[in-house]
Design an enzyme around this catalytic site. Structure first.
Site, PDB file in Angstrom:
ATOM      1  N   ASP A 132       0.855  -1.192   0.000  1.00 22.75           N
ATOM      2  CA  ASP A 132       0.000   0.000   0.000  1.00 22.75           C
ATOM      3  C   ASP A 132       0.896   1.249   0.000  1.00 22.75           C
ATOM      4  O   ASP A 132       2.105   1.142   0.230  1.00 22.75           O
ATOM      5  CB  ASP A 132      -0.926  -0.004   1.236  1.00 22.75           C
ATOM      6  N   TYR A 191     -14.857   7.448 -12.146  1.00 19.68           N
ATOM      7  CA  TYR A 191     -14.655   6.119 -11.556  1.00 19.68           C
ATOM      8  C   TYR A 191     -15.368   5.062 -12.404  1.00 19.68           C
ATOM      9  O   TYR A 191     -14.792   4.031 -12.742  1.00 19.68           O
ATOM     10  CB  TYR A 191     -15.214   6.148 -10.131  1.00 19.68           C
ATOM     11  N   ARG A 230       0.511   3.512   2.207  1.00 19.84           N
ATOM     12  CA  ARG A 230       0.672   3.842   3.625  1.00 19.84           C
ATOM     13  C   ARG A 230       0.853   2.557   4.420  1.00 19.84           C
ATOM     14  O   ARG A 230       0.283   1.532   4.070  1.00 19.84           O
ATOM     15  CB  ARG A 230      -0.582   4.541   4.160  1.00 19.84           C
TER      16      ARG A 230
HETATM   17  C1  AKB Z   1     -18.521   3.661  -4.589  1.00 21.21           C
HETATM   18  O1  AKB Z   1     -19.551   4.030  -4.022  1.00 21.21           O
HETATM   19  O2  AKB Z   1     -17.812   4.374  -5.312  1.00 21.21           O
HETATM   20  C2  AKB Z   1     -18.105   2.210  -4.410  1.00 21.21           C
HETATM   21  C3  AKB Z   1     -18.647   1.345  -5.504  1.00 21.21           C
HETATM   22  C4  AKB Z   1     -20.067   1.016  -5.559  1.00 21.21           C
HETATM   23  O3  AKB Z   1     -17.896   0.918  -6.338  1.00 21.21           O
HETATM   24  N1  AKB Z   1     -18.540   1.724  -3.142  1.00 21.21           N
END
Ligand code: AKB
Length: 316
Positions: A35, A143, A37
């Site tokens: 990691d 993401y 950290r």
């Molecule tokens: C998020 O909320 O970004 C994560 C996911 C659902 O991948 N927990």
């Protein structure tokens, strides 16, 4: 065969629990935690640890060279909510990290690689109920589209280079051992801490926001089951849909009230995480995981709530 298992991103919400589970199975020395950290509290678990960033190509190569892992779990990632605050950084860490590890997995002849995807790969035009494995996918968080691109890379490395890469689209994960890492589903963990400490919680997601979730014990069991499954039984090399339970903040609040009668739940007026949650599925169809590797969740809402409150009470 003696396994050497490298877990990158070992101190995060999933890593904290996975390191423990894998060390219990394979022995502490066989599981290398890595990691950026050092772990805050190793609870007497003194297995090997490497300080490394997943974007530091040279240091990462050194770790592969030093340990010659047979299995790698790449868990380091920037999650949905934090990713929206720094989109380029989220893209860079999530993609650079994955591409480096895919290449090192080939170069160092890693037998199996695990990489987590997420329900965030779905978007506003994906079906909301029982979202199928294959459908319209138009994620609108960095993401989410880093996870969707990552899934395509994983399948590509499997097809082109024969890399045995396995993946799960995790729903929101709820566990008591480690804090969640900046996601949209984090409210479903914070609520337990606040319920026990203050008897009330202000949710950043609004009433009626139903999302797919899972108890961490189920998630760890699913991960280990997928990694243990015979390669020939796996029909999906992008990432498997996986379902546990689905609920809204008020359904979770009602269940908590059965244990803490005065518990009060309120809602913030606006929060940027709401738009992300609104673009995600409400529930997931995980037929393929059930068929290919026998997936079966164990936690429903009452059991999950009881387990969280019982365990958090002991450590508070
Ligand atoms: C998020 O909320 O970004 C994560 C996911 C659902 O991948 N927990």
């Amino acid at each position: 065969m003696t396994e050497k298992i490298l877990i990158i991103g070992a101190n995060g919400q999933i890593g904290t629990e996975l390191v423990k589970a894998l060390r219990a199975i394979h022995g502490s020395n066989q599981v290398i935690a890595a990691d950026i950290r050092k772990p805050a509290d190793s609870e007497g678990d003194e297995g090997p640890f490497e300080l490394v960033s997943v974007t530091d190509a040279d240091n990462l190569r050194r770790v592969f060279e030093a340990h010659k892992p047979t299995q790698v779990y790449l868990l380091a990632a920037i999650l949905s909510a934090v990713g929206e605050k720094n989109p380029k950084m989220a893209w860079d860490l999530n993609m650079t990290g994955l591409l480096l590890v895919l290449d090192y997995a080939i170069e160092f002849k890693v037998a199996k690689l695990f990489w987590p995807s997420s329900i965030a790969v779905f978007g506003p035009n994906s079906p909301k109920e029982n979202t199928p494995q294959y459908c319209v996918m138009d994620p609108n968080s960095v993401y989410g589209f880093s996870k969707l691109a990552g899934e395509r890379w994983c399948e590509y490395y499997f097809e082109k280079y024969g890399l045995d890469v396995r993946s799960i689209r995790y729903p929101g994960l709820i566990g008591w051992k480690a804090a969640p890492g900046g996601g949209t589903t984090d409210y479903a963990v914070h609520i337990f801490h606040e319920a026990l400490t203050n008897g009330k919680y202000t949710s950043f997601l609004s009433e009626g926001t139903e999302l797919p979730m899972m108890h961490m014990d189920d998630a760890i069991r699913a991960t280990l089951a997928l990694m243990d499954a015979p390669a020939e039984s796996l029909s999906i090399r992008s990432s498997y849909n996986l379902a546990g339970l689905s609920f809204t903040p008020e359904q979770l609040g009602e269940e908590i009230k059965k244990h803490i009668p005065g518990f009060e739940l309120s809602y913030v007026d606006t929060d940027p995480r709401q738009a992300i949650a609104d673009s995600w599925p409400k529930s997931i169809d995980d037929t393929q995981a059930r068929t290919d590797w026998g997936w079966q969740p164990e936690f429903d809402l009452p059991r999950m709530v009881e387990d969280m409150l019982t365990n958090l009470k002991k450590i508070k």
